[in-house]
Design a protein around this motif. Sequence first.
Motif, short mmCIF file in Angstrom:
data_model
loop_
_atom_site.label_atom_id
_atom_site.label_comp_id
_atom_site.label_asym_id
_atom_site.label_seq_id
_atom_site.Cartn_x
_atom_site.Cartn_y
_atom_site.Cartn_z
N ARG A 65 83.10 34.73 7.81
CA ARG A 65 81.63 34.86 7.84
C ARG A 65 81.00 34.96 6.32
N GLY A 66 80.69 33.96 5.60
CA GLY A 66 80.64 34.01 4.39
C GLY A 66 79.35 33.77 3.59
N CYS A 67 79.22 33.95 2.19
CA CYS A 67 78.22 33.62 1.52
C CYS A 67 78.48 33.25 0.16
N LEU A 68 78.06 32.19 -0.52
CA LEU A 68 78.83 31.77 -1.55
C LEU A 68 77.32 32.39 -2.48
N LEU A 69 77.74 33.07 -3.90
CA LEU A 69 76.87 33.07 -4.85
C LEU A 69 77.26 32.59 -6.19
N ASP A 70 76.27 31.70 -6.57
CA ASP A 70 76.43 31.13 -7.77
C ASP A 70 76.17 31.79 -8.98
N VAL A 71 77.19 32.37 -9.70
CA VAL A 71 77.11 33.09 -10.94
C VAL A 71 77.14 32.50 -12.07
N ALA A 72 77.46 31.03 -11.95
CA ALA A 72 77.76 30.23 -13.20
C ALA A 72 76.39 29.49 -13.62
N ARG A 73 75.20 29.15 -12.81
CA ARG A 73 74.19 28.64 -13.40
C ARG A 73 73.36 29.69 -13.78
N HIS A 74 73.22 31.00 -13.05
CA HIS A 74 72.51 32.23 -13.90
C HIS A 74 73.67 33.07 -13.43
N PHE A 75 73.87 33.90 -14.50
CA PHE A 75 74.85 34.78 -14.46
C PHE A 75 74.35 36.17 -13.79
N ARG A 76 74.93 36.65 -12.97
CA ARG A 76 74.63 37.95 -12.17
C ARG A 76 75.67 39.12 -12.86
N THR A 77 75.07 40.14 -13.26
CA THR A 77 75.80 41.30 -14.04
C THR A 77 76.67 41.80 -12.90
N LYS A 78 77.79 42.53 -13.28
CA LYS A 78 78.64 43.17 -12.30
C LYS A 78 77.97 44.08 -11.41
N ALA A 79 76.95 45.03 -11.91
CA ALA A 79 76.09 45.71 -10.82
C ALA A 79 75.40 44.98 -9.96
N ALA A 90 76.41 45.22 4.72
CA ALA A 90 75.36 45.64 5.68
C ALA A 90 74.97 44.87 6.94
N HIS A 91 75.55 43.26 6.60
CA HIS A 91 75.09 42.33 7.66
C HIS A 91 76.35 41.80 8.35
N LYS A 92 77.47 42.44 8.14
CA LYS A 92 78.90 42.26 8.64
C LYS A 92 79.19 41.04 8.22
N LEU A 93 78.96 40.60 7.09
CA LEU A 93 79.49 39.29 6.44
C LEU A 93 80.74 39.63 5.70
N ASN A 94 81.68 38.79 5.74
CA ASN A 94 83.10 39.50 5.07
C ASN A 94 83.80 38.53 4.23
N VAL A 95 83.05 37.55 3.60
CA VAL A 95 83.38 36.58 2.49
C VAL A 95 82.34 36.50 1.55
N THR A 345 81.79 30.07 9.08
CA THR A 345 80.56 29.28 8.63
C THR A 345 80.28 30.06 7.35
N GLN A 346 79.38 29.66 6.55
CA GLN A 346 79.11 30.09 5.23
C GLN A 346 77.53 29.61 4.75
N ALA A 347 77.03 30.50 4.34
CA ALA A 347 75.64 30.03 3.69
C ALA A 347 75.71 30.16 1.97
N GLN A 348 75.02 29.28 1.69
CA GLN A 348 74.99 29.07 0.06
C GLN A 348 73.78 29.53 -0.72
N VAL A 349 74.27 30.24 -1.81
CA VAL A 349 72.95 30.66 -2.84
C VAL A 349 73.26 30.13 -3.98
N TRP A 350 72.89 28.82 -4.18
CA TRP A 350 73.02 28.31 -5.46
C TRP A 350 71.84 28.74 -6.45
N SER A 351 72.19 28.94 -8.01
CA SER A 351 71.28 29.73 -8.59
C SER A 351 70.64 28.88 -9.84
#
Length: 426
Positions: A65-79, A90-95, A345-351
Amino acid sequence: MPAEGYRLEITPSSVTLDVADAAGEFYGRQTLRQLAGPSWFRSVPGGPSTVPCGVVVDHPRFAWRGCLLDVARHFRTKAEVLRFIDLLAAHKLNVLHLHLTDDQGWRIEIPEFPRLTSVGGWRTGSMVGRHDGPERDGRPHGGFYTLDDLREIVAYAGLRAVTVVPEIDIPGHARAAIAAYPELGPDPSAQWEVWTSWGISTSLLNTSESTVDFFKAVFDQLLEIFPSEMIGIGGDEVPGATAEHGLFVRKIIAHLESRGRRALCWDEVLEIPDLPKVTISSWRNSEAGAIAAAAGHDVVMCPEQHVYLDHRQSDHPDEPIPVGFVRTLEDVYAYDPALPGILGTQAQVWSEHLDTARRVDYAAFPRLSAFAEVAWSPVEGRDFAEFLPRLRDHHLPRLDALGVEYRPLDGPHPWQTRPGVPGRPI
């Protein structure tokens, strides 16, 4: 009980939680937090709460149960990544599929190859919106994670039942690496820069043995940090790819297998002859997932037409940077992977168009909340008319308590719009 499952019993005198495993315990506690009310989603929870008596027996529909986070196009800090992990948990997603490299930036420290971050980790500017012209904002953008940062991210996620799956994209989407080490590219004598545009670059890695060895060393460093069985290697959007590029990909797949790992690839790799068994992320359409499954590959369903959360949420002119398909909250809730035997299944957050954490919040939520129910709960009986009041009356107050700047159900706040920034709607 099934993996990740739990049984929560609440009586007038006690709360009892029986679990299948550590993940099941975590999810049972999340359910109890939901029942206790929105104040329990704040950093400092509220006072005593009254919770209803009853029994909850629960387990997920899919293992992935995944979500992609694209940190290459726009960098997201460690925090910011740690905060995003909290929201997934909190949404019981595990990837968390962490997209670490692309044409526009290289985000992981590789001590053996320091120019990957000193050169490939930043660009001179960025396209604003989506257009065919030369205009750029002229604002340098960059950042990368040290190895200790990534160890912390992995450990933090693990405590929240989230597996971090890293991705190094090859043989395309590699312009940042080529800018750092031109000998990796199609013309070692050329002056390469980290790309400032969006879209598909035609700059592919060359297929020499020295380039293969370079990326074997990169992936070896990756394996020391990430314990995930799956390791993303890309394979998507490779205009002009040759048979030698397919062989290059097969060599990296074999290298990962020799280290006890499995390659996670985008569905274009299905076009490579003699492809060994890999895990396929089916993004171009649902049919690609069916083809992959029929060929014996494991499959994660993430088709662009349904679960790309960077795509616009309505066709209203106030929708910020209107790119891609219209995918409403109801559309995401109605999606069903509907393929027997898939991993999940997985949702994608391209940045490309999400340059701040606030923009990520707006694009992802509350659609990711709807997707989480798709990934966890059976499809039988799913009804948007029943879901909507639960979301509005109970879950949006939790997101408020978490500080999530989600898109209101009736459209963006004025400060969430981007007037005059062009998009590319489909």
